[in-house]
Design a protein around this motif. Sequence first.
Motif, PDB file in Angstrom:
ATOM      1  N   UNK A 106       0.775  -1.223   0.050  1.00 50.95           N
ATOM      2  CA  UNK A 106       0.139  -0.128   0.250  1.00 50.95           C
ATOM      3  C   UNK A 106       0.874   1.143  -0.054  1.00 50.95           C
ATOM      4  N   UNK A 107       2.097   1.221   0.698  1.00 52.40           N
ATOM      5  CA  UNK A 107       2.856   2.439   0.737  1.00 52.40           C
ATOM      6  C   UNK A 107       3.663   2.783  -0.496  1.00 52.40           C
ATOM      7  N   UNK A 108       3.871   1.618  -1.050  1.00 52.46           N
ATOM      8  CA  UNK A 108       4.704   1.855  -2.443  1.00 52.46           C
ATOM      9  C   UNK A 108       3.807   1.864  -3.785  1.00 52.46           C
ATOM     10  N   UNK A 109       2.667   1.436  -3.682  1.00 49.78           N
ATOM     11  CA  UNK A 109       1.774   1.449  -4.811  1.00 49.78           C
ATOM     12  C   UNK A 109       1.773   2.794  -5.684  1.00 49.78           C
ATOM     13  N   UNK A 110       1.462   2.817  -6.807  1.00 49.49           N
ATOM     14  CA  UNK A 110       1.117   4.075  -7.474  1.00 49.49           C
ATOM     15  C   UNK A 110      -0.228   4.478  -7.842  1.00 49.49           C
ATOM     16  N   UNK A 120      -4.302   1.717  -2.892  1.00 50.51           N
ATOM     17  CA  UNK A 120      -4.205   2.620  -1.654  1.00 50.51           C
ATOM     18  C   UNK A 120      -5.600   3.050  -0.959  1.00 50.51           C
ATOM     19  N   UNK A 121      -6.635   3.511  -1.761  1.00 46.66           N
ATOM     20  CA  UNK A 121      -7.778   3.721  -1.314  1.00 46.66           C
ATOM     21  C   UNK A 121      -8.761   2.844  -1.363  1.00 46.66           C
ATOM     22  N   UNK A 169     -14.457  -6.161  -0.135  1.00 48.76           N
ATOM     23  CA  UNK A 169     -13.839  -5.239   0.894  1.00 48.76           C
ATOM     24  C   UNK A 169     -13.342  -4.033   0.433  1.00 48.76           C
ATOM     25  N   UNK A 170     -14.420  -3.534  -0.636  1.00 50.67           N
ATOM     26  CA  UNK A 170     -13.624  -2.134  -1.359  1.00 50.67           C
ATOM     27  C   UNK A 170     -14.052  -1.090  -0.589  1.00 50.67           C
ATOM     28  N   UNK A 171     -13.118   0.101  -1.059  1.00 47.95           N
ATOM     29  CA  UNK A 171     -13.215   1.402  -0.220  1.00 47.95           C
ATOM     30  C   UNK A 171     -13.711   2.225  -0.856  1.00 47.95           C
ATOM     31  N   UNK A 178     -12.029   8.242  -2.081  1.00 40.51           N
ATOM     32  CA  UNK A 178     -12.081   9.660  -1.468  1.00 40.51           C
ATOM     33  C   UNK A 178     -12.156  10.656  -2.545  1.00 40.51           C
ATOM     34  N   UNK A 179     -13.118  11.776  -2.304  1.00 39.13           N
ATOM     35  CA  UNK A 179     -13.400  12.695  -3.074  1.00 39.13           C
ATOM     36  C   UNK A 179     -12.217  13.351  -3.622  1.00 39.13           C
ATOM     37  N   UNK A 180     -11.413  13.643  -2.601  1.00 33.88           N
ATOM     38  CA  UNK A 180     -10.170  14.387  -3.018  1.00 33.88           C
ATOM     39  C   UNK A 180      -9.483  13.859  -4.144  1.00 33.88           C
ATOM     40  N   UNK A 181      -9.203  12.388  -3.842  1.00 34.56           N
ATOM     41  CA  UNK A 181      -8.509  11.776  -4.788  1.00 34.56           C
ATOM     42  C   UNK A 181      -9.020  11.897  -6.332  1.00 34.56           C
TER      43      UNK A 181
END
Length: 527
Positions: free
Chosen positions: A41-45, A50-51, A411-413, A416-419
């Motif tokens: 998650x930290x290194x993905x693009x 990530x979200x 189990x999807x998120x 976020x609107x900002x992204x």
Amino acid sequence: MDKTSSRRRPAARQTSFDAVELEILWKRLISVVDEAAAAFVRTCFSTLVRDGNDFAIVLTDAQGRSLAQSAMSLPGFIGCLPATVRHFLDKYPADTIKPGDVFITNDPWKGSGHVHDVTTVTPIFFEGRLVAFGAVVSHLPDIGGKLRSNSSREIYEEGLQIPLMKLLDDGKPNEVLIEMITQNIRVPEQGMGDIWAQVAACRMMADRLKGPLETVDLEALGAEVRRRSEEAMREAIRALPDGVYRSTVQHDGFEEPIVIRCQLTVAGDRIDIDYAGTSAQLPRALNVVPIYVFAYTVYGLKALLCADIPNNEGSFLPITTQAPLGSLLNPTYPAASGGRSAIGHLLPGAVFKALAEVLPEKVWASGSPNSSMTMSGEYRGKRYAVVNFLNAGQGANARRPGFSALSFPANLGNTPVEMMEFLAPIRVLRREIRRGSGGEGRQPGGCGIRFEYELLPDAPDAAASFLMTQLKSAPSGLAGGGAGQPGRLAINGQAVDPTEPRVLRAGDRVLMETAGGGAYGSLEKKA
């Protein structure tokens, strides 16, 4: 004897375990996989990992049998990844695999059901011996071809196909394959970035596994975990009355509805599920390959019967699934399958409905699979390709109301609107709970989401596609509970069919409303 050689001799490793030791060691394996997931998650693009949480990481033994999974993994991926490892072993026998090899594929039949998910598998060696595999699958932001939509008639339209191949051979990158992938996807820096992040995650898993391997025989530990998990599942099945249980669930379909027929046979300590009578394979992207059918079917059963038992190969052994060849749940190549989750996510509901009479306090009413919006284009000289998820209302059960804005059985998120606004030239006007969309009953269904956005005034035309379901056939209630409200898609105030991709122009407004979940029990009983 030489003292140096004596010191180098590996100590005897633990091969038997009591219940406390087993729990501690299994939790240790999970922590290893969870740390690898955090690194991914930290290194993905891409925001899909990530979200959106659209990934899974699994540790298997040297035969490709699952041992542990990351805590945030998607159920469908968990069921598919071990099978993918075994497919690689069929092509690349264990005695030919070397340290530094990394395998890759997005074959729907041997991976996770559609070409948009790319899987990498990394062999793990200890003291020169192959002892395990780390496997990662994630949804890439783009795989070429048409935008992901239900309109695709064959797999060739859906994007680049990567057969079972080596991404790295003895540590050396397959430059031809890398160039092929890079040339064929719209956002190669994101796509290849996510693939290399998968590789990095598995390398971390291999490194963190060294500690346990110093003191524990992994093969013996895996065998004991599988044995106890299998026994627990068989015991849970034996508590059910023997018999044949049936259910039918429906999807919107296209010219006519899609029907899924489930026949669940309980015989002693095993369950066999037959989907005979399900609609035929379609020239659309809703076909579901057998491994994905198995994954979401066993997930539904495990959630009902023994949710606390470790997810591993043993807990799946007492269960089989089958569907007629050429049906929607066992399609033949080159069937399109990009939207397979809309059908696959209905399978736990089919299991719940079949067992509703014998497990009335455990099952829950139907909910809606998640929806997604995909966009591609160019803005201010930069190419973009984004996939954003929207969750929906879920069904109620005898104990509680349905959850709102939840992704089940995935189990999807919710992105976020900002992204969303950062990655594509859109302005989000609202994203809110769609109050009142859940079914009415003693325990009401969960509510869906209302999401509205517009293309920015200075944005060039953009290609867009929408994967939405339950627009015609609303999620049904249980035990007299009411159905949820169906979903809706509108562009500039006009209701549209989500099947075909669309071209959005500056100022166009899109409204997506996801369905509400079904209620449990009638209002009369509540009164």
